[in-house]
Design an enzyme around this catalytic site. Structure first.
Site, short mmCIF file in Angstrom:
data_model
loop_
_atom_site.label_atom_id
_atom_site.label_comp_id
_atom_site.label_asym_id
_atom_site.label_seq_id
_atom_site.Cartn_x
_atom_site.Cartn_y
_atom_site.Cartn_z
N LYS A 36 48.26 36.53 45.19
CA LYS A 36 49.28 36.53 44.13
C LYS A 36 50.61 36.98 44.71
CE LYS A 36 50.05 38.45 39.46
NZ LYS A 36 49.52 39.37 38.43
N SER B 164 48.93 37.34 33.91
CA SER B 164 49.98 36.82 34.76
C SER B 164 49.47 36.24 36.09
CB SER B 164 50.97 37.93 35.08
OG SER B 164 50.33 38.97 35.80
N SER C 287 45.80 40.94 33.33
CA SER C 287 46.26 39.80 34.12
C SER C 287 45.29 39.25 35.16
CB SER C 287 47.57 40.15 34.82
OG SER C 287 48.62 40.03 33.92
N1 GLN Z 1 49.99 40.36 29.40
C1 GLN Z 1 50.28 41.71 29.70
C2 GLN Z 1 51.77 41.89 29.85
O1 GLN Z 1 52.47 40.96 29.64
C3 GLN Z 1 49.55 42.15 30.92
C4 GLN Z 1 50.19 41.69 32.18
C5 GLN Z 1 49.48 42.18 33.41
O2 GLN Z 1 48.34 42.63 33.36
N2 GLN Z 1 50.18 42.14 34.52
O3 GLN Z 1 52.24 42.93 30.16
#
Ligand code: GLN
Length: 486
Positions: free
Chosen positions: A78, A153, A177
Protein backbone atom coordinates in the site's frame (compact mmCIF):
# COMPACT_ATOMS: atom_id res chain seq x y z
CA UNK A 1 0.08 -22.65 -15.19
CA UNK A 2 -2.29 -20.30 -13.39
CA UNK A 3 0.36 -19.20 -10.91
CA UNK A 4 -1.47 -15.91 -10.35
CA UNK A 5 -4.42 -17.73 -8.81
CA UNK A 6 -2.37 -19.62 -6.22
CA UNK A 7 -1.81 -18.60 -2.60
CA UNK A 8 1.73 -17.76 -1.48
CA UNK A 9 2.26 -21.10 0.29
CA UNK A 10 1.44 -23.02 -2.90
CA UNK A 11 3.64 -20.77 -5.06
CA UNK A 12 6.44 -21.29 -2.57
CA UNK A 13 6.07 -25.08 -2.70
CA UNK A 14 6.19 -25.01 -6.50
CA UNK A 15 9.23 -22.72 -6.49
CA UNK A 16 11.08 -24.77 -3.92
CA UNK A 17 10.50 -28.02 -5.81
CA UNK A 18 11.52 -26.28 -9.06
CA UNK A 19 8.20 -26.95 -10.73
CA UNK A 20 8.06 -23.27 -11.61
CA UNK A 21 10.77 -20.64 -11.86
CA UNK A 22 10.95 -17.33 -10.01
CA UNK A 23 11.27 -15.28 -13.21
CA UNK A 24 8.38 -17.23 -14.71
CA UNK A 25 6.30 -16.44 -11.63
CA UNK A 26 7.10 -12.75 -11.48
CA UNK A 27 6.63 -12.41 -15.26
CA UNK A 28 3.20 -13.97 -15.10
CA UNK A 29 2.09 -11.39 -12.52
CA UNK A 30 3.69 -8.50 -14.42
CA UNK A 31 2.07 -9.52 -17.70
CA UNK A 32 -1.24 -9.82 -15.97
CA UNK A 33 -0.82 -6.36 -14.45
CA UNK A 34 -0.15 -4.88 -17.91
CA UNK A 35 -3.18 -6.64 -19.34
CA UNK A 36 -5.70 -6.16 -16.57
CA UNK A 37 -4.72 -3.29 -14.32
CA UNK A 38 -5.54 -0.50 -16.81
CA UNK A 39 -9.18 -1.48 -16.24
CA UNK A 40 -8.83 -1.79 -12.46
CA UNK A 41 -6.25 0.78 -11.31
CA UNK A 42 -5.10 -1.27 -8.34
CA UNK A 43 -1.48 -0.08 -8.73
CA UNK A 44 0.00 3.40 -8.56
CA UNK A 45 3.49 2.16 -9.50
CA UNK A 46 5.08 -1.13 -10.54
CA UNK A 47 8.69 -2.24 -10.25
CA UNK A 48 8.86 -4.64 -13.21
CA UNK A 49 12.57 -4.60 -13.96
CA UNK A 50 13.71 -4.69 -10.36
CA UNK A 51 11.32 -7.54 -9.61
CA UNK A 52 12.68 -9.58 -12.53
CA UNK A 53 16.27 -8.90 -11.41
CA UNK A 54 15.47 -10.19 -7.94
CA UNK A 55 13.72 -13.23 -9.34
CA UNK A 56 16.81 -14.05 -11.42
CA UNK A 57 18.83 -14.37 -8.22
CA UNK A 58 16.57 -17.26 -7.20
CA UNK A 59 16.68 -18.98 -10.58
CA UNK A 60 20.48 -18.74 -10.71
CA UNK A 61 20.80 -20.23 -7.24
CA UNK A 62 22.30 -17.06 -5.71
CA UNK A 63 19.34 -17.09 -3.34
CA UNK A 64 17.38 -20.05 -2.14
CA UNK A 65 13.80 -20.61 -1.19
CA UNK A 66 14.42 -22.39 2.08
CA UNK A 67 15.13 -19.13 3.93
CA UNK A 68 11.45 -18.36 4.53
CA UNK A 69 7.98 -19.24 3.22
CA UNK A 70 7.94 -15.78 1.62
CA UNK A 71 11.10 -16.32 -0.42
CA UNK A 72 10.23 -15.53 -4.02
CA UNK A 73 6.67 -14.41 -3.24
CA UNK A 74 5.50 -11.50 -5.43
CA UNK A 75 3.76 -8.98 -3.19
CA UNK A 76 2.37 -5.44 -3.36
CA UNK A 77 2.62 -2.64 -0.81
CA UNK A 78 0.00 0.00 0.00
CA UNK A 79 1.40 3.36 -1.01
CA UNK A 80 1.43 4.73 2.52
CA UNK A 81 4.32 2.43 3.54
CA UNK A 82 7.89 3.40 2.70
CA UNK A 83 10.14 1.44 0.34
CA UNK A 84 13.57 3.04 0.15
CA UNK A 85 14.22 4.83 -3.12
CA UNK A 86 10.61 4.56 -4.32
CA UNK A 87 7.78 7.07 -4.36
CA UNK A 88 5.48 7.06 -1.34
CA UNK A 89 2.58 9.26 -2.45
CA UNK A 90 -0.10 8.29 0.08
CA UNK A 91 -2.52 8.87 -2.81
CA UNK A 92 -2.00 12.60 -2.30
CA UNK A 93 -0.90 15.43 -4.56
CA UNK A 94 1.07 16.83 -1.64
CA UNK A 95 3.45 13.81 -1.76
CA UNK A 96 3.20 13.21 -5.51
CA UNK A 97 7.00 13.35 -5.94
CA UNK A 98 8.13 12.20 -2.51
CA UNK A 99 10.79 9.48 -2.59
CA UNK A 100 11.30 7.52 0.64
CA UNK A 101 14.80 7.89 2.07
CA UNK A 102 14.47 4.67 4.09
CA UNK A 103 12.53 1.42 4.35
CA UNK A 104 9.62 0.92 6.71
CA UNK A 105 10.36 -1.84 9.22
CA UNK A 106 7.73 -4.02 7.55
CA UNK A 107 9.24 -3.60 4.08
CA UNK A 108 12.68 -4.28 5.48
CA UNK A 109 11.36 -7.46 7.13
CA UNK A 110 9.52 -8.63 4.01
CA UNK A 111 12.64 -8.04 1.94
CA UNK A 112 14.74 -10.00 4.39
CA UNK A 113 12.18 -12.82 4.20
CA UNK A 114 12.76 -12.85 0.42
CA UNK A 115 9.50 -11.31 -0.83
CA UNK A 116 9.66 -9.60 -4.23
CA UNK A 117 7.88 -6.25 -4.47
CA UNK A 118 5.76 -5.85 -7.59
CA UNK A 119 4.60 -2.31 -6.86
CA UNK A 120 2.70 0.18 -4.72
CA UNK A 121 -1.08 0.05 -4.53
CA UNK A 122 -3.74 2.75 -4.66
CA UNK A 123 -5.55 4.02 -1.57
CA UNK A 124 -7.75 6.79 -0.26
CA UNK A 125 -5.62 9.89 0.28
CA UNK A 126 -3.66 9.35 3.53
CA UNK A 127 -5.86 6.27 4.10
CA UNK A 128 -8.91 8.43 4.82
CA UNK A 129 -11.92 6.77 3.30
CA UNK A 130 -13.82 3.54 2.75
CA UNK A 131 -13.91 3.30 -1.04
CA UNK A 132 -10.49 4.30 -2.47
CA UNK A 133 -12.35 7.06 -4.35
CA UNK A 134 -10.42 9.67 -2.34
CA UNK A 135 -7.15 8.90 -4.12
CA UNK A 136 -5.82 12.01 -5.87
CA UNK A 137 -4.72 9.89 -8.83
CA UNK A 138 -7.08 7.10 -9.93
CA UNK A 139 -10.19 5.27 -8.78
CA UNK A 140 -9.69 1.56 -8.22
CA UNK A 141 -12.49 -0.72 -9.37
CA UNK A 142 -13.78 -3.86 -7.73
CA UNK A 143 -12.64 -6.95 -9.69
CA UNK A 144 -16.02 -8.62 -9.04
CA UNK A 145 -17.96 -5.73 -10.56
CA UNK A 146 -16.13 -2.83 -12.14
CA UNK A 147 -19.00 -0.46 -11.51
CA UNK A 148 -18.35 -0.89 -7.80
CA UNK A 149 -15.72 0.25 -5.33
CA UNK A 150 -13.16 -2.19 -3.90
CA UNK A 151 -13.67 -0.73 -0.43
CA UNK A 152 -11.02 1.32 1.28
CA UNK A 153 -8.74 2.66 2.18
CA UNK A 154 -6.53 -0.33 1.17
CA UNK A 155 -8.68 -0.84 -1.96
CA UNK A 156 -5.73 -1.17 -4.32
CA UNK A 157 -4.15 -3.95 -2.25
CA UNK A 158 -7.44 -5.88 -1.91
CA UNK A 159 -8.29 -5.52 -5.61
CA UNK A 160 -4.77 -6.59 -6.62
CA UNK A 161 -4.97 -9.78 -4.53
CA UNK A 162 -8.52 -10.57 -5.72
CA UNK A 163 -7.63 -10.06 -9.39
CA UNK A 164 -4.44 -12.13 -9.21
CA UNK A 165 -2.18 -9.13 -9.73
CA UNK A 166 0.00 -10.10 -6.74
CA UNK A 167 0.16 -13.10 -4.44
CA UNK A 168 -0.33 -11.06 -1.28
CA UNK A 169 -0.22 -7.45 -0.16
CA UNK A 170 0.20 -5.15 2.79
CA UNK A 171 -2.59 -2.82 3.80
CA UNK A 172 -3.16 -0.57 6.77
CA UNK A 173 -6.16 -0.44 9.06
CA UNK A 174 -7.02 2.56 11.21
CA UNK A 175 -10.76 2.00 11.36
CA UNK A 176 -11.35 -0.92 9.01
CA UNK A 177 -9.17 -0.25 5.98
CA UNK A 178 -7.83 -3.81 5.76
CA UNK A 179 -10.93 -5.74 6.79
CA UNK A 180 -13.55 -3.84 4.78
CA UNK A 181 -11.78 -3.88 1.37
CA UNK A 182 -10.89 -7.55 1.96
CA UNK A 183 -14.59 -8.28 2.51
CA UNK A 184 -15.64 -6.24 -0.56
CA UNK A 185 -13.10 -8.05 -2.75
CA UNK A 186 -13.57 -11.60 -1.40
CA UNK A 187 -10.07 -12.01 0.07
CA UNK A 188 -8.59 -12.35 3.57
CA UNK A 189 -7.52 -9.24 5.51
CA UNK A 190 -5.99 -9.21 8.99
CA UNK A 191 -5.68 -6.20 11.27
CA UNK A 192 -3.22 -7.13 14.00
CA UNK A 193 -3.44 -5.89 17.59
CA UNK A 194 -2.29 -2.30 17.97
CA UNK A 195 1.40 -2.70 18.85
CA UNK A 196 1.94 -6.11 17.22
CA UNK A 197 3.48 -4.71 14.03
CA UNK A 198 5.88 -1.78 13.85
CA UNK A 199 4.53 1.42 12.32
CA UNK A 200 8.02 2.78 11.59
CA UNK A 201 7.96 3.97 7.98
CA UNK A 202 4.17 4.00 7.80
CA UNK A 203 2.98 7.52 7.04
CA UNK A 204 0.87 8.44 10.06
CA UNK A 205 -2.87 9.04 9.82
CA UNK A 206 -4.16 8.45 13.36
CA UNK A 207 -1.21 7.22 15.37
CA UNK A 208 -3.16 5.61 18.23
CA UNK A 209 -5.12 3.46 15.75
CA UNK A 210 -2.93 2.74 12.69
CA UNK A 211 -1.78 -0.85 12.15
CA UNK A 212 -0.22 -2.61 9.17
CA UNK A 213 -1.45 -6.06 8.18
CA UNK A 214 -1.65 -8.60 5.35
CA UNK A 215 -4.28 -8.96 2.62
CA UNK A 216 -4.07 -12.43 1.11
CA UNK A 217 -5.86 -15.15 -0.81
CA UNK A 218 -6.25 -17.43 2.21
CA UNK A 219 -5.73 -17.52 5.95
CA UNK A 220 -2.52 -19.56 5.82
CA UNK A 221 -0.94 -16.78 3.75
CA UNK A 222 -2.12 -14.19 6.27
CA UNK A 223 -0.36 -16.21 8.99
CA UNK A 224 2.81 -16.38 6.89
CA UNK A 225 2.86 -12.65 6.20
CA UNK A 226 2.04 -11.70 9.78
CA UNK A 227 4.87 -13.93 10.99
CA UNK A 228 7.30 -12.00 8.83
CA UNK A 229 6.22 -8.50 9.91
CA UNK A 230 5.25 -8.96 13.58
CA UNK A 231 7.40 -8.15 16.58
CA UNK A 232 8.96 -5.46 18.69
CA UNK A 233 10.85 -2.70 16.96
CA UNK A 234 12.95 -0.18 18.88
CA UNK A 235 12.14 2.36 16.15
CA UNK A 236 8.44 2.30 17.12
CA UNK A 237 7.89 2.87 20.82
CA UNK A 238 4.27 1.68 20.53
CA UNK A 239 5.30 -1.74 19.25
CA UNK A 240 5.10 -4.24 22.06
CA UNK A 241 7.87 -6.50 23.25
CA UNK A 242 5.95 -9.77 23.50
CA UNK A 243 6.94 -13.14 22.06
CA UNK A 244 5.51 -13.74 18.57
CA UNK A 245 3.76 -17.13 18.39
CA UNK A 246 4.09 -19.56 15.49
CA UNK A 247 1.00 -18.47 13.59
CA UNK A 248 1.04 -21.09 10.87
CA UNK A 249 1.33 -23.94 13.36
CA UNK A 250 -1.66 -22.60 15.30
CA UNK A 251 -3.99 -22.93 12.30
CA UNK A 252 -4.22 -26.70 12.40
CA UNK A 253 -5.93 -26.95 15.78
CA UNK A 254 -9.69 -27.56 15.64
CA UNK A 255 -12.11 -25.05 17.15
CA UNK A 256 -13.95 -27.73 19.09
CA UNK A 257 -14.92 -26.37 22.48
CA UNK A 258 -14.08 -22.75 21.68
CA UNK A 259 -16.74 -20.28 22.79
CA UNK A 260 -17.61 -17.89 19.96
CA UNK A 261 -19.55 -14.79 20.92
CA UNK A 262 -22.24 -13.24 18.73
CA UNK A 263 -22.69 -9.56 19.66
CA UNK A 264 -26.34 -8.62 19.37
CA UNK A 265 -25.41 -5.00 18.49
CA UNK A 266 -23.85 -6.24 15.23
CA UNK A 267 -27.10 -7.68 13.93
CA UNK A 268 -29.13 -4.57 13.47
CA UNK A 269 -31.68 -3.12 11.11
CA UNK A 270 -30.03 -1.62 8.05
CA UNK A 271 -27.72 -4.57 7.46
CA UNK A 272 -28.17 -6.02 3.97
CA UNK A 273 -30.30 -9.19 4.41
CA UNK A 274 -27.92 -11.30 2.32
CA UNK A 275 -24.95 -10.14 4.41
CA UNK A 276 -26.74 -11.11 7.60
CA UNK A 277 -27.82 -14.46 6.12
CA UNK A 278 -24.26 -15.32 5.02
CA UNK A 279 -22.81 -14.42 8.42
CA UNK A 280 -25.49 -16.48 10.20
CA UNK A 281 -24.70 -19.46 7.99
CA UNK A 282 -21.01 -19.01 8.82
CA UNK A 283 -21.89 -19.06 12.52
CA UNK A 284 -23.75 -22.35 11.98
CA UNK A 285 -20.69 -23.75 10.21
CA UNK A 286 -18.52 -22.87 13.23
CA UNK A 287 -21.08 -24.51 15.49
CA UNK A 288 -20.97 -27.66 13.35
CA UNK A 289 -17.18 -27.60 13.74
CA UNK A 290 -17.72 -27.96 17.48
CA UNK A 291 -17.59 -24.37 18.71
CA UNK A 292 -20.08 -23.24 21.33
CA UNK A 293 -22.04 -20.21 20.20
CA UNK A 294 -22.80 -17.70 22.94
CA UNK A 295 -24.82 -14.48 22.84
CA UNK A 296 -22.88 -11.46 24.01
CA UNK A 297 -23.45 -7.73 24.22
CA UNK A 298 -21.10 -4.87 23.34
CA UNK A 299 -23.37 -2.12 24.62
CA UNK A 300 -21.35 0.91 23.52
CA UNK A 301 -21.09 -0.16 19.88
CA UNK A 302 -23.44 2.58 18.69
CA UNK A 303 -21.01 5.26 19.89
CA UNK A 304 -18.10 3.88 17.90
CA UNK A 305 -18.64 6.01 14.80
CA UNK A 306 -18.98 9.25 16.76
CA UNK A 307 -15.91 8.53 18.89
CA UNK A 308 -13.78 7.41 15.94
CA UNK A 309 -14.70 10.38 13.75
CA UNK A 310 -13.50 12.70 16.52
CA UNK A 311 -10.32 10.85 17.56
CA UNK A 312 -9.06 9.93 14.07
CA UNK A 313 -9.46 13.45 12.59
CA UNK A 314 -7.95 14.97 15.76
CA UNK A 315 -4.82 12.87 15.37
CA UNK A 316 -4.82 13.42 11.59
CA UNK A 317 -4.97 17.20 11.96
CA UNK A 318 -1.91 17.02 14.16
CA UNK A 319 -0.01 14.48 12.02
CA UNK A 320 -0.71 16.33 8.78
CA UNK A 321 0.60 19.65 10.12
CA UNK A 322 4.03 18.56 8.87
CA UNK A 323 2.99 19.03 5.22
CA UNK A 324 3.67 22.74 5.06
CA UNK A 325 5.38 23.00 1.68
CA UNK A 326 8.70 23.81 3.33
CA UNK A 327 10.45 20.65 4.48
CA UNK A 328 9.23 18.34 1.73
CA UNK A 329 6.26 17.64 -0.47
CA UNK A 330 4.35 19.99 -2.72
CA UNK A 331 5.21 23.69 -2.45
CA UNK A 332 3.02 26.36 -4.05
CA UNK A 333 4.96 28.50 -6.50
CA UNK A 334 3.47 31.91 -5.91
CA UNK A 335 3.30 32.34 -2.14
CA UNK A 336 3.61 35.99 -1.14
CA UNK A 337 5.20 35.16 2.22
CA UNK A 338 5.71 32.18 4.51
CA UNK A 339 2.11 32.05 5.75
CA UNK A 340 0.76 32.40 2.24
CA UNK A 341 3.08 29.60 1.05
CA UNK A 342 1.78 27.34 3.82
CA UNK A 343 -1.80 28.14 2.95
CA UNK A 344 -1.43 27.75 -0.81
CA UNK A 345 0.69 24.58 -0.59
CA UNK A 346 -1.84 22.89 1.65
CA UNK A 347 -4.83 24.15 -0.35
CA UNK A 348 -3.34 22.81 -3.57
CA UNK A 349 -1.87 19.64 -2.10
CA UNK A 350 -4.70 18.15 -0.05
CA UNK A 351 -7.97 16.75 -1.39
CA UNK A 352 -11.46 17.48 -0.07
CA UNK A 353 -11.73 14.62 2.43
CA UNK A 354 -8.33 15.32 3.96
CA UNK A 355 -9.23 19.01 4.32
CA UNK A 356 -12.52 18.02 5.97
CA UNK A 357 -10.65 15.83 8.49
CA UNK A 358 -8.11 18.55 9.24
CA UNK A 359 -10.90 21.02 9.92
CA UNK A 360 -12.87 18.56 12.05
CA UNK A 361 -9.77 17.58 13.96
CA UNK A 362 -8.59 21.12 14.55
CA UNK A 363 -12.06 22.03 15.79
CA UNK A 364 -12.39 19.18 18.30
CA UNK A 365 -8.92 19.92 19.69
CA UNK A 366 -9.37 23.66 20.01
CA UNK A 367 -9.62 25.42 23.37
CA UNK A 368 -13.14 25.30 24.71
CA UNK A 369 -14.09 22.26 22.63
CA UNK A 370 -11.37 19.85 23.69
CA UNK A 371 -13.24 18.66 26.79
CA UNK A 372 -16.60 18.47 25.06
CA UNK A 373 -15.38 16.52 22.05
CA UNK A 374 -11.89 15.03 22.19
CA UNK A 375 -11.87 14.18 25.88
CA UNK A 376 -15.41 12.81 25.77
CA UNK A 377 -14.56 10.67 22.72
CA UNK A 378 -11.51 9.30 24.54
CA UNK A 379 -13.71 8.33 27.49
CA UNK A 380 -16.16 6.60 25.16
CA UNK A 381 -13.21 4.80 23.63
CA UNK A 382 -12.38 3.39 27.07
CA UNK A 383 -15.96 2.15 27.44
CA UNK A 384 -15.81 0.43 24.06
CA UNK A 385 -12.54 -1.23 25.02
CA UNK A 386 -14.08 -2.34 28.31
CA UNK A 387 -17.05 -3.86 26.43
CA UNK A 388 -14.62 -6.14 24.60
CA UNK A 389 -12.63 -7.04 27.70
CA UNK A 390 -15.85 -8.03 29.48
CA UNK A 391 -17.11 -9.96 26.44
CA UNK A 392 -13.87 -11.96 26.36
CA UNK A 393 -14.71 -13.23 29.86
CA UNK A 394 -17.67 -15.02 28.26
CA UNK A 395 -16.20 -16.02 24.92
CA UNK A 396 -12.84 -16.77 23.29
CA UNK A 397 -13.48 -14.90 20.04
CA UNK A 398 -16.27 -12.89 18.42
CA UNK A 399 -18.06 -13.45 15.08
CA UNK A 400 -19.76 -10.59 13.24
CA UNK A 401 -20.23 -9.02 9.82
CA UNK A 402 -17.37 -6.82 8.52
CA UNK A 403 -19.61 -4.33 6.78
CA UNK A 404 -23.39 -3.96 6.84
CA UNK A 405 -23.40 -3.79 3.04
CA UNK A 406 -21.52 -5.39 0.16
CA UNK A 407 -19.44 -3.29 -2.29
CA UNK A 408 -21.37 -0.18 -3.33
CA UNK A 409 -21.34 1.60 -6.68
CA UNK A 410 -18.62 4.11 -7.56
CA UNK A 411 -19.97 7.57 -6.78
CA UNK A 412 -22.83 6.21 -4.68
CA UNK A 413 -21.56 7.64 -1.40
CA UNK A 414 -18.78 9.98 -2.40
CA UNK A 415 -20.91 13.12 -2.04
CA UNK A 416 -22.28 12.08 1.32
CA UNK A 417 -19.47 11.75 3.86
CA UNK A 418 -21.86 10.77 6.64
CA UNK A 419 -23.17 7.77 4.67
CA UNK A 420 -19.56 6.80 3.98
CA UNK A 421 -18.66 7.05 7.69
CA UNK A 422 -21.73 5.04 8.72
CA UNK A 423 -20.60 2.09 6.61
CA UNK A 424 -17.66 1.64 9.04
CA UNK A 425 -19.99 0.78 11.93
CA UNK A 426 -18.75 -2.80 12.45
CA UNK A 427 -15.02 -2.22 12.01
CA UNK A 428 -14.41 0.92 14.09
CA UNK A 429 -15.02 -0.53 17.58
CA UNK A 430 -12.23 -3.13 17.29
CA UNK A 431 -9.87 -0.38 16.09
CA UNK A 432 -10.76 1.84 19.02
CA UNK A 433 -10.22 -1.10 21.38
CA UNK A 434 -6.94 -2.05 19.68
CA UNK A 435 -7.88 -5.73 19.31
CA UNK A 436 -7.05 -7.96 16.32
CA UNK A 437 -9.63 -8.75 13.65
CA UNK A 438 -9.80 -10.61 10.38
CA UNK A 439 -12.14 -10.65 7.42
CA UNK A 440 -12.58 -14.03 5.78
CA UNK A 441 -14.85 -14.72 2.77
CA UNK A 442 -18.19 -16.22 3.85
CA UNK A 443 -20.47 -15.92 0.85
CA UNK A 444 -21.80 -13.94 -2.07
CA UNK A 445 -24.90 -11.89 -2.71
CA UNK A 446 -27.23 -12.80 -5.59
CA UNK A 447 -25.34 -10.11 -7.54
CA UNK A 448 -22.11 -12.11 -7.00
CA UNK A 449 -20.62 -9.61 -4.57
CA UNK A 450 -18.37 -11.09 -1.87
CA UNK A 451 -19.36 -11.02 1.81
CA UNK A 452 -16.88 -11.14 4.70
CA UNK A 453 -17.08 -12.72 8.14
CA UNK A 454 -15.29 -10.71 10.83
CA UNK A 455 -13.53 -12.61 13.61
CA UNK A 456 -12.27 -10.57 16.57
CA UNK A 457 -10.04 -11.77 19.39
CA UNK A 458 -8.44 -10.48 22.59
CA UNK A 459 -5.31 -8.30 22.43
CA UNK A 460 -2.28 -10.13 21.00
CA UNK A 461 -4.30 -13.29 20.24
CA UNK A 462 -3.87 -13.20 16.47
CA UNK A 463 -3.11 -16.92 16.53
CA UNK A 464 -6.62 -17.56 17.86
CA UNK A 465 -8.26 -15.28 15.30
CA UNK A 466 -6.29 -16.94 12.51
CA UNK A 467 -7.15 -20.41 13.77
CA UNK A 468 -10.91 -19.75 13.82
CA UNK A 469 -10.67 -18.12 10.39
CA UNK A 470 -8.67 -21.01 8.95
CA UNK A 471 -10.96 -23.69 10.35
CA UNK A 472 -14.01 -21.87 8.97
CA UNK A 473 -12.31 -21.29 5.61
CA UNK A 474 -11.35 -24.95 5.26
CA UNK A 475 -14.95 -25.94 5.95
CA UNK A 476 -16.17 -23.60 3.20
CA UNK A 477 -15.00 -22.89 -0.34
CA UNK A 478 -15.57 -19.17 -0.89
CA UNK A 479 -11.85 -18.40 -0.83
CA UNK A 480 -11.33 -20.65 -3.84
CA UNK A 481 -13.51 -18.52 -6.12
CA UNK A 482 -11.93 -15.75 -8.15
CA UNK A 483 -13.53 -13.06 -10.29
CA UNK A 484 -13.63 -13.51 -14.07
CA UNK A 485 -10.96 -11.09 -15.29
CA UNK A 486 -10.27 -11.97 -18.90
N1 GLN B 1 -12.94 4.41 6.72
C1 GLN B 1 -12.26 4.87 7.87
C2 GLN B 1 -11.84 6.30 7.67
O1 GLN B 1 -12.16 6.86 6.68
C3 GLN B 1 -11.10 3.99 8.18
C4 GLN B 1 -9.92 4.27 7.33
C5 GLN B 1 -8.72 3.42 7.68
O2 GLN B 1 -8.84 2.42 8.37
N2 GLN B 1 -7.57 3.86 7.24
O3 GLN B 1 -11.20 6.89 8.48
Amino acid sequence: MQIHSFPIHRIHDLLETRQIGAVETVSEFLERISAIDPGLNAYLATFGEKAIEEAKLYDSGARDFSASPLAGAPVAIKDVIAIKGELTTCGSRILKDFVSPYNATVTEKLRRAGAIFLGKTNLDEFAMGSSTENSAFVKTRNPWDRQRVPGGSSGGSAAAVAAGLCAGALGTDTGGSIRQPASFCGVVGLKPTYGRVSRFGLVAFASSLDQIGPITRDVEDAAIMLQAIAGYDPSDSTSVDLPVPQYRAALKQSIKGLRLGIPREYFIEGTHPEVEAAVRTAIETCSRLGATIVDISLPHTEYGIAAYYIIAPAEASSNLARYDGVKYGHRAKNGADLLDTYRKSRSEGFGAEVKRRIMLGTYVLSAGYYDAYYKKASQVRTLIRRDFLEAFQKCDAILAPVSPIPAFKLGEKSNDPLQMYLSDVFTLPASLAGIPGISVPCGFTTEHLPIGLQILGPHFREELVLRVAHQFEQASSFHLLAPEME
